[in-house]
Design a protein around this motif. Sequence first.
Motif, mmCIF file in Angstrom:
data_model
loop_
_atom_site.group_PDB
_atom_site.id
_atom_site.type_symbol
_atom_site.label_atom_id
_atom_site.label_comp_id
_atom_site.label_asym_id
_atom_site.label_seq_id
_atom_site.Cartn_x
_atom_site.Cartn_y
_atom_site.Cartn_z
ATOM 1 N N SER A 1 -31.639 17.934 22.132
ATOM 2 C CA SER A 1 -32.933 18.589 22.242
ATOM 3 C C SER A 1 -33.410 18.916 20.795
ATOM 4 C CB SER A 1 -32.501 20.232 22.952
ATOM 5 O OG SER A 1 -32.189 20.102 23.976
ATOM 6 N N GLN A 2 -32.727 19.107 19.738
ATOM 7 C CA GLN A 2 -33.477 19.381 18.426
ATOM 8 C C GLN A 2 -34.020 17.815 18.141
ATOM 9 O OE1 GLN A 2 -30.584 20.169 15.341
ATOM 10 N NE2 GLN A 2 -32.017 20.590 13.972
ATOM 11 N N THR B 1 -37.714 19.608 21.767
ATOM 12 C CA THR B 1 -37.945 20.469 22.961
ATOM 13 C C THR B 1 -36.604 20.636 23.693
ATOM 14 O OG1 THR B 1 -39.179 20.911 24.878
ATOM 15 C CG2 THR B 1 -38.555 18.719 24.397
ATOM 16 N N ARG B 2 -36.513 21.376 24.345
ATOM 17 C CA ARG B 2 -35.185 21.606 25.140
ATOM 18 C C ARG B 2 -35.306 20.392 26.395
ATOM 19 N NH1 ARG B 2 -33.166 23.459 29.645
ATOM 20 N NH2 ARG B 2 -30.771 24.476 29.550
ATOM 21 N N ASP C 1 -33.465 18.640 29.565
ATOM 22 C CA ASP C 1 -32.648 19.058 30.688
ATOM 23 C C ASP C 1 -31.445 18.370 31.155
ATOM 24 O OD1 ASP C 1 -33.293 20.551 33.337
ATOM 25 O OD2 ASP C 1 -33.156 18.561 34.055
ATOM 26 N N MET D 1 -26.280 18.731 24.132
ATOM 27 C CA MET D 1 -27.648 19.097 24.570
ATOM 28 C C MET D 1 -28.323 19.828 23.379
ATOM 29 S SD MET D 1 -28.236 19.097 28.173
ATOM 30 C CE MET D 1 -29.626 20.175 28.230
ATOM 31 N N PRO D 2 -27.921 20.534 22.462
ATOM 32 C CA PRO D 2 -28.530 21.328 21.519
ATOM 33 C C PRO D 2 -28.949 20.214 20.624
ATOM 34 C CG PRO D 2 -26.580 22.538 22.299
ATOM 35 C CD PRO D 2 -26.407 21.406 22.744
#
Length: 76
Positions: free
Chosen positions: A44-45, A49-50, A52, A40-41
Amino acid sequence: MMTELKALIARVLDDEVRDIEPGDNLFGRGLHSLALMRLMPPLSQLAGTRLDYEDLARRPTLAAWQALIERSRAGH
């Protein structure tokens, strides 16, 4: 982008990622929920944006993740 995604997947899967096709179900290739959480990190990077968890888990393919990341980068 596909190369970056495969590199991220390679960090969490012991499987050889070169033969993973864009449409392959990553859960069928050894991805599991904890590995997805670890992805996820960095995903997202890439997206800026983060992302889901549910969006990633619902369509666990490189092609779907690439489309999601590209849409996020474009602000949609």
